[in-house]
Design a protein around this motif. Structure first.
Motif, PDB file in Angstrom:
ATOM      1  N   ALA B  47      43.322  30.530  -2.272  1.00  0.00           N
ATOM      2  CA  ALA B  47      41.997  29.953  -2.025  1.00  0.00           C
ATOM      3  C   ALA B  47      42.062  28.990  -0.840  1.00  0.00           C
ATOM      4  N   GLN B  48      43.148  28.234  -0.761  1.00  0.00           N
ATOM      5  CA  GLN B  48      43.296  27.322   0.375  1.00  0.00           C
ATOM      6  C   GLN B  48      43.465  28.096   1.685  1.00  0.00           C
ATOM      7  N   GLU B  49      44.182  29.214   1.607  1.00  0.00           N
ATOM      8  CA  GLU B  49      44.313  30.085   2.790  1.00  0.00           C
ATOM      9  C   GLU B  49      42.940  30.608   3.223  1.00  0.00           C
ATOM     10  N   VAL B  50      42.114  30.927   2.225  1.00  0.00           N
ATOM     11  CA  VAL B  50      40.756  31.420   2.506  1.00  0.00           C
ATOM     12  C   VAL B  50      39.985  30.361   3.295  1.00  0.00           C
ATOM     13  N   PHE B  51      40.027  29.105   2.840  1.00  0.00           N
ATOM     14  CA  PHE B  51      39.284  28.049   3.520  1.00  0.00           C
ATOM     15  C   PHE B  51      39.880  27.726   4.888  1.00  0.00           C
ATOM     16  N   ILE B  52      41.183  27.896   5.032  1.00  0.00           N
ATOM     17  CA  ILE B  52      41.798  27.694   6.350  1.00  0.00           C
ATOM     18  C   ILE B  52      41.247  28.740   7.325  1.00  0.00           C
ATOM     19  N   GLU B  53      41.148  29.982   6.835  1.00  0.00           N
ATOM     20  CA  GLU B  53      40.600  31.029   7.714  1.00  0.00           C
ATOM     21  C   GLU B  53      39.127  30.758   8.023  1.00  0.00           C
ATOM     22  N   VAL B  54      38.395  30.308   7.006  1.00  0.00           N
ATOM     23  CA  VAL B  54      36.982  29.966   7.214  1.00  0.00           C
ATOM     24  C   VAL B  54      36.886  28.899   8.309  1.00  0.00           C
ATOM     25  N   TYR B  55      37.714  27.869   8.191  1.00  0.00           N
ATOM     26  CA  TYR B  55      37.693  26.756   9.151  1.00  0.00           C
ATOM     27  C   TYR B  55      38.038  27.245  10.562  1.00  0.00           C
ATOM     28  N   GLN B  56      39.058  28.107  10.625  1.00  0.00           N
ATOM     29  CA  GLN B  56      39.539  28.536  11.939  1.00  0.00           C
ATOM     30  C   GLN B  56      38.609  29.532  12.625  1.00  0.00           C
ATOM     31  N   SER B  57      37.831  30.289  11.818  1.00  0.00           N
ATOM     32  CA  SER B  57      36.989  31.297  12.480  1.00  0.00           C
ATOM     33  C   SER B  57      35.495  31.039  12.331  1.00  0.00           C
ATOM     34  N   ILE B  58      35.131  29.873  11.821  1.00  0.00           N
ATOM     35  CA  ILE B  58      33.702  29.611  11.613  1.00  0.00           C
ATOM     36  C   ILE B  58      32.942  29.485  12.945  1.00  0.00           C
ATOM     37  N   ALA B  59      33.660  29.091  13.997  1.00  0.00           N
ATOM     38  CA  ALA B  59      33.004  28.981  15.305  1.00  0.00           C
ATOM     39  C   ALA B  59      32.522  30.343  15.788  1.00  0.00           C
ATOM     40  N   LYS B  60      33.262  31.391  15.353  1.00  0.00           N
ATOM     41  CA  LYS B  60      32.917  32.753  15.798  1.00  0.00           C
ATOM     42  C   LYS B  60      31.921  33.427  14.858  1.00  0.00           C
ATOM     43  N   PHE B  61      31.663  32.779  13.693  1.00  0.00           N
ATOM     44  CA  PHE B  61      30.771  33.374  12.695  1.00  0.00           C
ATOM     45  C   PHE B  61      29.341  33.363  13.222  1.00  0.00           C
ATOM     46  N   ARG B  62      28.759  34.580  13.368  1.00  0.00           N
ATOM     47  CA  ARG B  62      27.441  34.692  13.981  1.00  0.00           C
ATOM     48  C   ARG B  62      26.313  34.844  12.953  1.00  0.00           C
ATOM     49  N   GLY B  63      26.700  34.870  11.672  1.00  0.00           N
ATOM     50  CA  GLY B  63      25.677  34.936  10.636  1.00  0.00           C
ATOM     51  C   GLY B  63      25.096  36.329  10.417  1.00  0.00           C
ATOM     52  N   ASP B  64      25.891  37.369  10.681  1.00  0.00           N
ATOM     53  CA  ASP B  64      25.436  38.742  10.393  1.00  0.00           C
ATOM     54  C   ASP B  64      25.297  38.935   8.881  1.00  0.00           C
ATOM     55  N   ALA B  65      26.162  38.251   8.138  1.00  0.00           N
ATOM     56  CA  ALA B  65      26.051  38.237   6.675  1.00  0.00           C
ATOM     57  C   ALA B  65      25.823  36.791   6.257  1.00  0.00           C
ATOM     58  N   LYS B  66      25.484  36.602   4.978  1.00  0.00           N
ATOM     59  CA  LYS B  66      25.326  35.233   4.491  1.00  0.00           C
ATOM     60  C   LYS B  66      26.694  34.557   4.496  1.00  0.00           C
TER      61      LYS B  66
END
Ligand SMILES: [Zn+2]
Lengths: 160, 193
Positions: B47-66
């Motif tokens: 779960a912590q790995e999941v949030f690390i990935e979220v943190y690292q790639s959130i800048a690229k998240f364009r909101g195609d999905a929720k």
């Protein structure tokens, strides 16, 4: 309902998603059949295990530890960047060392040439000095510098 | 603050907004991971790995999905990758054991345990987890999201990017398969006196 028919619905009965009339039929069978009842209890235990596996407590340390991991990752990434920068830098360093070596080589070469020239100059000075001392030496020795002609003319005039 | 607003703030480097996001999805992500790995420490680490990935790639998240759908997808992918690498490791180990001529220790342990009713009772609750592992991947994902995250069919269809009727069908097949495996296990297991 027989045992086989119960087996085909037992999981749906355990999660209470079977049709209502089937729920009643299975319930009736279970009260009469020990084997199917024990199967039902085992399947129910498995389904309940999902509930016990699920987290319900709030985990206060979760975010702190996550932050520590993130910092660690960023540090590692920075080190990795530094490492790859170093990898790029390495051939440049070698080239710089070689260039410095060549430069020093040339420099040493030039300075040794100058030393040779100085040495030669020094040798020349020494020879002049030698000549000078020779002159002094010969100056003390009149005979050595006196030409035969002069000697003869002098001797002739003395004889006169 | 809704997820969209939260996302905008995180993309503006707001650390408190990221903390709020973790707080909001922490339990759900841990449960998703738990549904695959069935180990508290592993699920927490994942779960912590999941949030690390979220943190690292959130800048690229364009909101195609929720935002929530995206987070659940990362959680599912991380968990499946974790299982694959573990499977590879245990396969390598068993090949190594085979070539070394070692006995199958797992088999022996399982048989020693069958003599101990207390251990078997403890083990019985985990038969479903083992059965779950043998399901086709898409059935397993649907089952975990439904049971461990208590997701409605519509949300599962978003996360898995399939229709709601496909989710219904997957879940029905998953349960039928699990039922067959459980019935087979419990009606064929050795009797304990
Ligand atoms: Zn029966």
């Amino acid at each position: 309902m027989n045992c086989n028919e119960v087996h085909k619905q037992i999981l749906f009965f355990a999660e209470a998603t079977a049709h209502e009339n089937q729920m009643q039929e299975i319930q009736k069978h279970l009260t009469a059949c020990n084997e199917c009842n024990s199967l039902y209890i085992n399947i129910l235990t498995n389904l309940k295990n999902i509930e016990t596996e699920k987290t319900s407590q709030s985990d206060e340390l979760f975010f702190e530890q996550l932050q520590a991991k993130l910092n660690q990752k960023q540090k590692t990434n920075a080190n990795l960047h530094l490492h790859s920068f170093r990898q790029v830098l390495e051939p440049l360093k070698i080239a710089a060392v070689i260039a410095l070596g060549i430069f020093l080589g040339v420099l040493i070469g030039n300075s040794s040439e100058q030393t040779v020239q100085t040495e030669q100059a020094q040798t020349e000075t020494y020879s002049l000095e030698d000549e000078f001392t020779k002159e002094i030496y010969f100056a003390g020795n009149d005979l050595a510098y006196e030409s035969v002609e002069e000697y003869l003319t002098e001797t002739n005039s003395q004889n006169k | 603050m809704n997820d969209q607003e939260l996302l905008a703030q995180i993309q503006n480097n707001d650390q408190l907004a990221f903390k709020e996001l973790v707080k909001r999805y922490q339990k759900a992500v841990v449960n998703t991971c738990m549904g695959f790995v069935h180990n508290t420490d592993d699920a927490r680490d994942l779960a912590q790995e999941v949030f690390i990935e979220v943190y690292q790639s959130i800048a690229k998240f364009r909101g195609d999905a929720k935002l929530s759908t995206w987070i659940y997808r990362i959680a599912v992918n991380k968990s499946l990758n974790f299982l694959r690498s573990h499977k590879k490791n245990s396969l390598l180990k068993s090949i190594e054991q085979f070539f070394k001529g070692e006995k199958n220790t797992h088999y022996e342990i399982a048989h020693n345990q069958s003599a101990d009713s207390e251990l078997l009772n403890n083990e019985t609750a985990h038969v479903l987890n083992k059965a779950l592992e043998s399901l086709p991947e898409n059935q397993r994902i649907a089952f975990v999201l439904s049971k461990y995250d208590e997701m409605p069919y519509a949300k599962i269809s978003e996360v898995m990017d399939i229709s709601v009727s496909s989710v219904e069908s997957l879940l029905f097949r998953a349960k039928k398969n699990l039922q067959t495996k459980l019935v087979h296990f419990y009606t064929n297991k050795p009797k304990i006196n």
